[in-house]
Design a protein around this motif. Structure first.
Motif, PDB file in Angstrom:
ATOM      1  N   HIS A 143      61.984  44.655   6.970  1.00 49.07           N
ATOM      2  CA  HIS A 143      60.613  45.061   6.693  1.00 49.07           C
ATOM      3  C   HIS A 143      60.350  46.534   6.978  1.00 49.07           C
ATOM      4  N   ILE A 144      61.367  47.226   7.424  1.00 45.68           N
ATOM      5  CA  ILE A 144      61.253  48.677   7.572  1.00 45.68           C
ATOM      6  C   ILE A 144      61.977  49.371   6.426  1.00 45.68           C
ATOM      7  N   VAL A 145      63.156  48.845   6.049  1.00 42.78           N
ATOM      8  CA  VAL A 145      63.958  49.530   5.022  1.00 42.78           C
ATOM      9  C   VAL A 145      63.806  48.938   3.626  1.00 42.78           C
ATOM     10  N   TYR A 146      63.326  47.706   3.504  1.00 39.51           N
ATOM     11  CA  TYR A 146      63.103  47.036   2.206  1.00 39.51           C
ATOM     12  C   TYR A 146      64.362  46.938   1.339  1.00 39.51           C
ATOM     13  N   SER A 147      65.505  46.780   1.978  1.00 37.34           N
ATOM     14  CA  SER A 147      66.762  46.636   1.240  1.00 37.34           C
ATOM     15  C   SER A 147      67.655  45.684   2.017  1.00 37.34           C
TER      16      SER A 147
ATOM     17  N   GLU B 290      54.662  42.650  -8.357  1.00 39.22           N
ATOM     18  CA  GLU B 290      55.532  43.730  -7.878  1.00 39.22           C
ATOM     19  C   GLU B 290      54.720  45.002  -7.638  1.00 39.22           C
ATOM     20  N   GLU B 291      53.773  45.288  -8.512  1.00 42.39           N
ATOM     21  CA  GLU B 291      52.915  46.464  -8.317  1.00 42.39           C
ATOM     22  C   GLU B 291      52.098  46.332  -7.044  1.00 42.39           C
ATOM     23  N   SER B 292      51.598  45.128  -6.779  1.00 38.63           N
ATOM     24  CA  SER B 292      50.828  44.907  -5.550  1.00 38.63           C
ATOM     25  C   SER B 292      51.702  45.110  -4.320  1.00 38.63           C
ATOM     26  N   ARG B 293      52.914  44.558  -4.348  1.00 45.22           N
ATOM     27  CA  ARG B 293      53.836  44.744  -3.217  1.00 45.22           C
ATOM     28  C   ARG B 293      54.139  46.226  -3.018  1.00 45.22           C
ATOM     29  N   ASN B 294      54.402  46.921  -4.103  1.00 46.39           N
ATOM     30  CA  ASN B 294      54.696  48.356  -4.004  1.00 46.39           C
ATOM     31  C   ASN B 294      53.502  49.138  -3.487  1.00 46.39           C
ATOM     32  N   GLU B 295      52.304  48.742  -3.913  1.00 41.77           N
ATOM     33  CA  GLU B 295      51.084  49.396  -3.456  1.00 41.77           C
ATOM     34  C   GLU B 295      50.921  49.239  -1.947  1.00 41.77           C
ATOM     35  N   VAL B 296      51.169  48.032  -1.462  1.00 36.88           N
ATOM     36  CA  VAL B 296      51.067  47.787  -0.023  1.00 36.88           C
ATOM     37  C   VAL B 296      52.151  48.564   0.716  1.00 36.88           C
ATOM     38  N   ARG B 297      53.361  48.575   0.190  1.00 38.34           N
ATOM     39  CA  ARG B 297      54.443  49.348   0.820  1.00 38.34           C
ATOM     40  C   ARG B 297      54.093  50.825   0.888  1.00 38.34           C
ATOM     41  N   ARG B 298      53.569  51.359  -0.211  1.00 32.82           N
ATOM     42  CA  ARG B 298      53.173  52.777  -0.225  1.00 32.82           C
ATOM     43  C   ARG B 298      52.082  53.034   0.803  1.00 32.82           C
ATOM     44  N   ALA B 299      51.131  52.115   0.880  1.00 38.73           N
ATOM     45  CA  ALA B 299      50.046  52.265   1.849  1.00 38.73           C
ATOM     46  C   ALA B 299      50.592  52.231   3.270  1.00 38.73           C
ATOM     47  N   ILE B 300      51.526  51.336   3.526  1.00 44.12           N
ATOM     48  CA  ILE B 300      52.128  51.256   4.862  1.00 44.12           C
ATOM     49  C   ILE B 300      52.889  52.541   5.164  1.00 44.12           C
TER      50      ILE B 300
ATOM     51  N   VAL C   5      54.816  51.253  12.547  1.00 43.59           N
ATOM     52  CA  VAL C   5      55.786  50.416  13.250  1.00 43.59           C
ATOM     53  C   VAL C   5      55.124  49.146  13.790  1.00 43.59           C
ATOM     54  N   VAL C   6      53.946  49.274  14.401  1.00 43.37           N
ATOM     55  CA  VAL C   6      53.320  48.061  14.960  1.00 43.37           C
ATOM     56  C   VAL C   6      52.924  47.086  13.862  1.00 43.37           C
ATOM     57  N   ILE C   7      52.446  47.575  12.731  1.00 49.34           N
ATOM     58  CA  ILE C   7      52.044  46.658  11.653  1.00 49.34           C
ATOM     59  C   ILE C   7      53.276  45.979  11.059  1.00 49.34           C
ATOM     60  N   GLN C   8      54.371  46.701  10.956  1.00 46.33           N
ATOM     61  CA  GLN C   8      55.603  46.092  10.436  1.00 46.33           C
ATOM     62  C   GLN C   8      56.119  45.019  11.392  1.00 46.33           C
TER      63      GLN C   8
ATOM     64  N   GLU D 253      43.378  49.039   4.900  1.00 44.58           N
ATOM     65  CA  GLU D 253      42.239  48.616   4.090  1.00 44.58           C
ATOM     66  C   GLU D 253      41.593  49.812   3.403  1.00 44.58           C
ATOM     67  N   GLU D 254      41.406  50.902   4.142  1.00 36.00           N
ATOM     68  CA  GLU D 254      40.806  52.108   3.570  1.00 36.00           C
ATOM     69  C   GLU D 254      41.654  52.653   2.423  1.00 36.00           C
ATOM     70  N   VAL D 255      42.947  52.737   2.647  1.00 31.22           N
ATOM     71  CA  VAL D 255      43.858  53.282   1.630  1.00 31.22           C
ATOM     72  C   VAL D 255      43.863  52.397   0.391  1.00 31.22           C
ATOM     73  N   LEU D 256      43.969  51.089   0.591  1.00 29.66           N
ATOM     74  CA  LEU D 256      44.048  50.168  -0.546  1.00 29.66           C
ATOM     75  C   LEU D 256      42.733  50.123  -1.324  1.00 29.66           C
ATOM     76  N   VAL D 257      41.604  50.166  -0.623  1.00 26.31           N
ATOM     77  CA  VAL D 257      40.301  50.179  -1.310  1.00 26.31           C
ATOM     78  C   VAL D 257      40.137  51.473  -2.087  1.00 26.31           C
ATOM     79  N   LYS D 258      40.562  52.597  -1.488  1.00 28.75           N
ATOM     80  CA  LYS D 258      40.460  53.889  -2.177  1.00 28.75           C
ATOM     81  C   LYS D 258      41.333  53.893  -3.436  1.00 28.75           C
ATOM     82  N   GLU D 259      42.569  53.390  -3.314  1.00 24.27           N
ATOM     83  CA  GLU D 259      43.453  53.354  -4.483  1.00 24.27           C
ATOM     84  C   GLU D 259      42.880  52.452  -5.567  1.00 24.27           C
TER      85      GLU D 259
END
Length: 177
Positions: free
Chosen positions: A28-32, A109-119, A128-131, A166-172
C-alpha cells in the motif's frame, strides 16, 4: 520469550506470523506486487543479518514494520526522482492511455488512481499514517509503535489526513465540471 533473529526456529516463527502484514504495508506504499515482494524479502533479510535479539514477538514485529515502511518510502522517493529525471530528458509529458474495454472498469481504475494521487499529495507524516491505518489494518497503538509517536498523535494525524484527502478529492471533483 526472547527472539533471536538468527535462530532458525525464531526466524521461521516471526516470518510466518508477519509476512502477510509486512507485504500488505509495503504494497500500500509502493502499489506494485513485484516491488512489494522484493522489499518484504529485503526486510526479512535485514532482520536475519542484523543478528538481533528482541524481548518479544511483538517487538520483532514492530521492528520489521519500521524497516519495511522505511524501505518502501525510500523506494517511492527514489522512483519518483528517477521518473522526474526521465521526463526531463524526454521532455514529454506523462501520458497513459486506457482502452475502452469496459466503462465501469475504467471508472473504477480512475477512482483508485485519483485516491492514490490524493494520498501522494499528502505530507509524508500524514501519508504514512493513513496508509498504515486504512490499507494495512493496524490500530492506532500499533501505528504509534511503528512510527515512534504517541497513540494520540496517530489519531490526530489520521484525522488530519482524512480531512486533507476529502478536501483534495472534493476540489478535484469540482474542477472536472
Amino acid at each position: 520469550m526472547n527472539i533471536k533473529s538468527t535462530d532458525r526456529e525464531d526466524f521461521k516463527l516471526i516470518y510466518d506470523q508477519n509476512y502477510q502484514l509486512i507485504m500488505q504495508v509495503v504494497m500500500h506504499i509502493v502499489y506494485s506486487l513485484d516491488v512489494a515482494e522484493d522489499l518484504t524479502q529485503e526486510t526479512f533479510e535485514r532482520f536475519y543479518v542484523k543478528n538481533m535479539s528482541f524481548p518479544s514477538e511483538e517487538d520483532a514485529k514492530y521492528w520489521l514494520l519500521r524497516v519495511a515502511k522505511n524501505l518502501a518510502l525510500n523506494h517511492v522517493r527514489r522512483n519518483k526522482r528517477e521518473l522526474q529525471m526521465v521526463e526531463k530528458v524526454k521532455k514529454v509529458p506523462d501520458s497513459t492511455s486506457n482502452g475502452l474495454d469496459g466503462a465501469k472498469e475504467v471508472m473504477r481504475e480512475e477512482s483508485r488512481n485519483e485516491v492514490r494521487r490524493a494520498i501522494e499529495m499528502l505530507p509524508e507524516n500524514l501519508r504514512v499514517v493513513i496508509q498504515l491505518k486504512e490499507f494495512s489494518g493496524l490500530d492506532y497503538k500499533a501505528i504509534g509503535r511503528v512510527l515512534g509517536i504517541s497513540e494520540t498523535n496517530v489519531k490526530v494525524r489520521v484525522h488530519r489526513a482524512r480531512k486533507k484527502l476529502e478536501e483534495v478529492l472534493v476540489k478535484e471533483e469540482g474542477d472536472v465540471y
